[in-house]
Enzyme design. Structure first.
Site, PDB file in Angstrom:
ATOM      1  N   ASP A 232       0.875  -1.162   0.000  1.00 39.13           N
ATOM      2  CA  ASP A 232       0.000   0.000   0.000  1.00 39.13           C
ATOM      3  C   ASP A 232       0.918   1.220   0.000  1.00 39.13           C
ATOM      4  OD1 ASP A 232      -2.049   1.793   0.038  1.00 39.13           O
ATOM      5  OD2 ASP A 232      -3.079   0.960   1.787  1.00 39.13           O
TER       6      ASP A 232
HETATM    7  C1  BGC Z   1      -4.829   3.538   0.023  1.00 34.34           C
HETATM    8  C2  BGC Z   1      -4.975   2.544  -1.106  1.00 34.34           C
HETATM    9  C3  BGC Z   1      -4.785   3.248  -2.426  1.00 34.34           C
HETATM   10  C4  BGC Z   1      -3.426   3.928  -2.425  1.00 34.34           C
HETATM   11  C5  BGC Z   1      -3.127   4.681  -3.712  1.00 34.34           C
HETATM   12  C6  BGC Z   1      -3.559   4.343  -0.077  1.00 34.34           C
HETATM   13  O1  BGC Z   1      -3.579   5.385   0.838  1.00 34.34           O
HETATM   14  O2  BGC Z   1      -4.876   2.868   1.250  1.00 34.34           O
HETATM   15  O3  BGC Z   1      -6.242   1.937  -1.066  1.00 34.34           O
HETATM   16  O4  BGC Z   1      -4.923   2.357  -3.483  1.00 34.34           O
HETATM   17  O5  BGC Z   1      -3.386   4.869  -1.362  1.00 34.34           O
HETATM   18  O6  BGC Z   1      -3.916   5.797  -3.835  1.00 34.34           O
END
Ligand code: BGC
Length: 756
Positions: A232
């Site tokens: 993530d």
């Molecule tokens: C989120 C993810 C997301 C990623 C990219 C993170 O903060 O938890 O779900 O895909 O950012 O935007």
């Protein structure tokens, strides 16, 4: 693109560079070895949040994301209980990705709804792992059949936003295996997502991004996953440990911050070359596959807006409909009250936020439905009100035949990044609803929220429609339902509790001192409320229709079955009302063998069936061995006891129309672990070891009975022996160590022979 040749030719530095992205959304290029092209990823999951690019393919920052279509969030789409609809949503998004040159869509988000307070529940699917898995699979297939990858996220146990990048989730293995992992497991095994996104949090002290047990032992070795694991965004703490654990790709890029560490680790033997090559290979495989499957296309925003409306109509859940207050009849004069009618809340904040193409509000479309006046009453984005606004709303209500109140949670109440602090609606909304009730007019409340709210006025209003966050077509979709142009068919993918204090994780959420204890264990959602026989506002699986359905003729392929063969269950469902409608037929399994602590019932099958008035359809479910099993860390796997199971079929977890018991036979027995400390009760409870205790240990047992002033093993003595470890025979009947050891060895052999 020859992957093996590239790996051979890349220097250690180049491989280390490849380990993280370039910027926010791209892979690195290593042109020296012919890696000239990058791939793009984008959020997801309910619309395309693609970064706009200039003519050179460089991202344009500062103007938000591209013009896109916002579909209903997962809180809504899962309530459709419609696998085909999820597939349609996936393939629509896949086509949009093709048109916009997005190679991987970052979704679906499939964490369990452990507490209604989790700020991201709107993005998550359910409190039930079976439902989440079943609904994620067609979505993933829909996207990937278009030649675009998905990223199932956030793996695993990311169930709150509070300290999401640091806190440790203290959760036992059985709970992980039965509740927090199965949706991912199903998605991996059945839909083969191109990528898996590991979560921010720690599990039992270990970051997911460094968790070898999770990323390699379970995901790859047990489930057979062959795709790429991405972090993530910002989830990496120790990059070297991560590569060793099975984390292939770090996102977003970090200007090569970890390159030196990786190089040093390989050079000093802390990280194997093989582990680095595996990660590099997984990244290159994704790049190759993604680039080869790009075929382009057209993103027809107007057509997709229509789809967003169609999908939203299938998701809304009619919670209450007293005296058939809905649908609104022709000519009825309606007062439309509440700021959400004008400014609907239809999507959640954070990474899932999309730049919507066309937003239709109820006020935009109300003229096309019937005589109606609009009075704001309260705003949609703040918890404030004025007496004038309230008076105007009450006046409009007094002059109408029926009152529709468009309520919900303002954006600031729930979002990615933080949790809710309570489960209430804004005070202004509860106050106005109470005042409207005093008018004596029939009142219907329409809710726009990503997670359950307390409804203190629940018993005083006539109708409640849970619209969730239903995408940019919310206005049309909601009015189609309210006016009966579409018959509601959504059912709850989560329980709506009466109050926050009733919820399973209430005591432990969101944790303290950087730890959150999953003390309720496997009892989340309806598993908890059913076990405790608690009243809830609306149970899991609940959803009303403008027609009625009758269930009959519950039949089984066999009343006695083996786990390996499973069992086929069928039931007839008839539309007994006067309009066409769709029923969500649900099947729950309950273990009645009495051998383990298990939920009262668990969802193990569902089908959505469309029925014309008077039409009957037979719905068939195939229950496999997993439908009956629980996870035993002691036995090292999934296990189902022989004996009786209740099969219940109905319209919700608490509206079970037909039930019958069937019997599982021929399965293996649950075996006790044998050692000096094994409790005699465990040996007596197991048919494999019981005869040995009764016959070969008779002397010792009889001696013990005499201490208890009995002749031999009586019911009373058996109860006393239940929690006595074998070693304690030393103290109570002076049994020497070598005698006890002899029995331990003999019992071990019996258990081993049985397992073979
Ligand atoms: C989120 C993810 C997301 C990623 C990219 C993170 O903060 O938890 O779900 O895909 O950012 O935007």
């Amino acid at each position: 693109m020859d992957i093996e040749k590239m790996i051979e030719e890349m220097t250690l530095e180049e491989k280390a560079t490849l380990m993280a992205g370039y910027g926010f959304w791209e892979t690195q290029k290593i042109e020296r070895v012919g890696l000239n092209e990058a791939i793009w990823v984008s959020d997801g999951p309910n619309g395309l949040r693609m970064q706009p690019v200039d003519e050179n393919g460089e991202p344009i920052w500062g103007n938000g994301s591209i013009d896109a279509v916002t579909f209903p969030s997962a809180c809504a789409t899962t309530a459709s209980f419609d696998r085909e609809l999820m597939h349609e949503l996936g393939s629509t998004l896949g086509k949009e990705c093709q048109a916009e040159k997005c190679h991987v869509l970052l979704g679906p988000a499939m964490n369990m709804k452990r507490s209604p307070l989790c700020g991201r529940n709107f993005e998550y699917m359910s409190e039930d792992p079976y439902l989440a898995g079943e609904m994620a699979v067609p979505y993933i297939k829909g996207v990937q059949e278009e030649g675009v990858g998905t990223s199932i996220k956030h793996f695993a146990a990311n169930n709150q936003e509070h300290e999401r990048m640091y806190e440790s989730n203290e959760v036992d293995e059985r709970t992980l295996r039965e509740i927090y992992l199965p949706a991912f497991e199903k998605a991996v095994k059945e839909a083969k997502p191109w990528t898996v996104m590991c979560s921010y949090n720690r599990i039992n002290g270990e970051y997911s991004s460094e968790n070898k047990w999770l990323l390699t032992d379970v995901l790859r070795k047990e489930w057979g996953y062959e795709g790429l694991v991405v972090s993530d965004w910002g989830a990496v703490s120790d990059r070297v440990k991560g590569i060793d654990a099975g984390l292939d790709w770090e996102m977003p890029g970090n200007d090569n911050a970890n390159v030196k560490q990786i190089v040093d680790a390989v050079e000093n033997g802390k990280l194997s070359q093989e582990a680095l090559d595996t990660a590099a290979r997984n990244i290159l495989k994704l790049v190759k596959k993604s680039r080869e499957s790009m075929k382009g296309g057209v993103f027809d925003r107007d057509a997709d807006h229509r789809k967003a409306v169609e999908i939203a109509r299938e998701c809304m859940v009619l919670l209450k409909n007293e005296e058939k207050v809905l649908p609104i009849r022709e000519g009825e004069k309606v007062a439309i009250i509440g700021g959400f009618a004008e400014k609907p809340r239809y999507q959640g904040g954070g990474s899932a936020f999309t730049n919507s193409h066309t937003i239709t509000s109820v006020v935009d479309v109300m003229d096309g439905y019937g005589p109606a006046v609009y009075a704001k009453g309260f705003p949609a984005d703040e918890d404030i009100y004025t007496d004038d606004d309230f008076d105007e709303a009450v006046k409009a209500a007094n002059e109408a035949d029926k009152v529709l109140v468009f309520a919900g949670l303002p954006d600031s109440f729930e979002s990615e990044g933080y949790d809710r602090s309570h489960m209430r609606l804004p005070v202004s909304q509860d106050l106005l609803i109470e005042r409207l009730v005093e008018t004596g007019k029939p009142i219907v409340v329409i809710l726009h929220n990503g997670s359950p709210v307390e409804m203190p006025w629940m018993n005083k209003v006539d109708g409640i429609l849970e619209a969730y966050l239903s995408g940019e077509g919310v206005g049309e979709a909601v009015m189609d339902i309210l006016y009966g142009r579409v018959n509601p068919s959504g059912h709850l993918a989560e329980t709506i509790p009466l109050r926050l204090e009733d919820t399973p994780a209430f005591i432990n959420f969101p944790g303290s001192e950087h730890k959150v204890y999953y003390g309720e264990r496997i009892y989340i959602g309806y598993r908890y409320y059913d076990k405790k026989k608690m009243n809830v506002a609306f149970p899991f699986g609940h959803g009303l229709s403008y027609t009625t359905f009758e269930y009959s003729n519950l039949t089984f392929s066999a009343k006695e079955f083996t786990a390996k063969d499973g069992v086929t269950v069928s039931v007839d469902v008839t539309n007994t009302g006067s309009v066409a409608g769709k029923e969500v037929v649900q099947l729950y399994v309950g273990d009645r063998t009495g051998t383990q602590d298990r939920p009262v019932r668990e969802l193990k099958g569902f089908e959505k069936v469309a029925l014309e008035p008077k039409e009957t359809k037979t719905v068939t479910f195939k229950l496999d061995e997993r439908s009956f099993q629980w996870y035993s860390p002691q036995q090292g796997g999934w296990f189902a006891a022989n004996g009786e199971y209740v099969i219940a079929v109905g319209s919700s977890s608490r509206d079970l129309r037909l039930k019958e018991r069937i019997t599982l036979v021929g399965g293996p027995e649950y075996l006790p672990e044998i050692n000096f400390d094994t409790q005699v009760g465990d040996l007596l409870a197991c048919p494999v070891t019981r005869p040995y205790v009764l016959n070969d240990m008779k002397d010792i047992v009889d001696k013990y009975a005499k201490v208890g002033e009995e002749e031999s093993l009586s019911t009373m003595i058996e109860a006393l022996l239940r929690y006595m470890p074998l070693r304690a025979f030393r103290n109570f009947v002076n049994a020497p160590n070598d005698v006890i050891e002899k029995h331990v060895e003999a019992l071990k052999k019996i258990v081993e022979d049985y397992s073979d």
